[in-house]
Each structure stands twice: as C-alpha cells, then as structure tokens.
Design an enzyme around this catalytic site. Structure first.
Site, PDB file in Angstrom:
ATOM      1  N   VAL A   8       0.881  -1.312   0.009  1.00  0.00           N
ATOM      2  CA  VAL A   8       0.004   0.067   0.049  1.00  0.00           C
ATOM      3  C   VAL A   8       0.884   1.328   0.043  1.00  0.00           C
ATOM      4  CG1 VAL A   8      -1.945  -1.013   1.003  1.00  0.00           C
ATOM      5  CG2 VAL A   8      -0.352  -0.072   2.549  1.00  0.00           C
ATOM      6  N   SER A   9       0.310   2.383  -0.246  1.00  0.00           N
ATOM      7  CA  SER A   9       1.237   3.608  -0.691  1.00  0.00           C
ATOM      8  C   SER A   9       1.711   4.436   0.648  1.00  0.00           C
ATOM      9  CB  SER A   9       0.503   4.549  -1.694  1.00  0.00           C
ATOM     10  OG  SER A   9       0.536   3.687  -2.947  1.00  0.00           O
ATOM     11  N   THR A  10       0.395   4.171   1.824  1.00  0.00           N
ATOM     12  CA  THR A  10       0.928   5.128   2.810  1.00  0.00           C
ATOM     13  C   THR A  10       0.530   4.448   4.043  1.00  0.00           C
ATOM     14  OG1 THR A  10      -1.755   5.741   3.070  1.00  0.00           O
ATOM     15  CG2 THR A  10      -0.129   7.040   1.657  1.00  0.00           C
TER      16      THR A  10
END
Length: 151
Positions: A8-10
């Site tokens: 996931v990006s964050t």
C-alpha cells in the site's frame, strides 16, 4: 513455492485485503510494504526478488501493487521470467503459467514499448520546436569566475 507481495502507498492504508487474498491463494510467504509505488527503493520487493528460485511463483493482488508504471511492471516480470519464476495477478486474472496469461502479458509489454516510443517522439519534436524558436537546450551556464567577483 508460492510467494506473495502486498503493498500500500501510505502508512494509513491497510494490507489486510491483499494479505487475505494471497493467503487464500496459498502463498507460503508474503512480503509486505507500506511505501509509495513511485519510490524506486522498495526494500521488501528487493528481498522478495533476492529470495526467488527457479520454479517459484510470485503472486500479487493487483498489477498496480507491483510496478510504478507499465514499463516498470514489464521489467519486473521479465526479470522473474529470466529466473524461471512464474507470475500471477489475482485480481487481473493474469497467470504466466498459461498460454493466455503469457499472451496477455506480452500485450502489456508491447503497450509499454509503444508508450516509451511515443514519449521519445514527443520529446524530439519538442526539442526541435524549441530549437526552431532559438531556444538552446541543456543546463544553464554556471557562474564564471568573473561573475563571482563582487564589486
């Protein structure tokens, strides 16, 4: 051995959906990362790639979890294939162990090459247009010793 990769990006985002699907698929080991896909330094992906052996199968939940761009994705999967490792994208129904999956991925590779060629053509056209207007490309000249002299 089935090996999963979840990203996931964050930090606020959750890996649970991806991990559940990869576990259901039968992954023995799942590398997990909370880092932007734009980041070229993805330590867990690097560890996954280093751990692979011929005959392994790498699974992801969705294509955009693995690559920063179509070109990056194609490069990663090509590297897997060079090592004799199969690739599966669960959500996108791509499996390079099948003729259809291999065909689908080759279409993606062709699209990535096409995209790269188009960008190259646009860049050349832009540089030619700028040159025709008298613009000079490249970095601006640095300070010369004369310009550094303060009165």
């Amino acid at each position: 051995m089935k090996i999963g990769y979840a990203r996931v990006s964050t930090q606020e985002q959750n890996l649970d959906l991806q991990i559940n699907e990869l576990t259901k698929f039968g992954c023995d080991n799942i590398y997990q990362e909370k880092i932007s896909g734009k980041n070229t330094e993805r330590p867990e992906l690097r560890k996954l790639m280093a751990s692979l052996r011929k005959g392994d199968e790498v699974a992801i939940w969705k294509l955009d979890r693995l690559g920063r761009s179509l070109r990056d994705l194609v490069d990663v999967v090509a590297h897997l294939q060079e090592k004799g490792v199969d690739f599966v994208s669960l959500h996108d129904h791509i499996n390079t162990t099948t003729a259809t999956g291999q065909f689908t991925f080759n279409i993606f590779a062709s699209l990535a090459d096409f995209e790269r060629d188009i960008i190259r053509e646009r860049t050349k056209a832009g540089l030619s247009a700028a040159k025709a207007r008298g613009k000079k490309g490249g970095r601006p000249a640095g300070l010369t010793p004369e310009k550094m002299q303060v009165g």
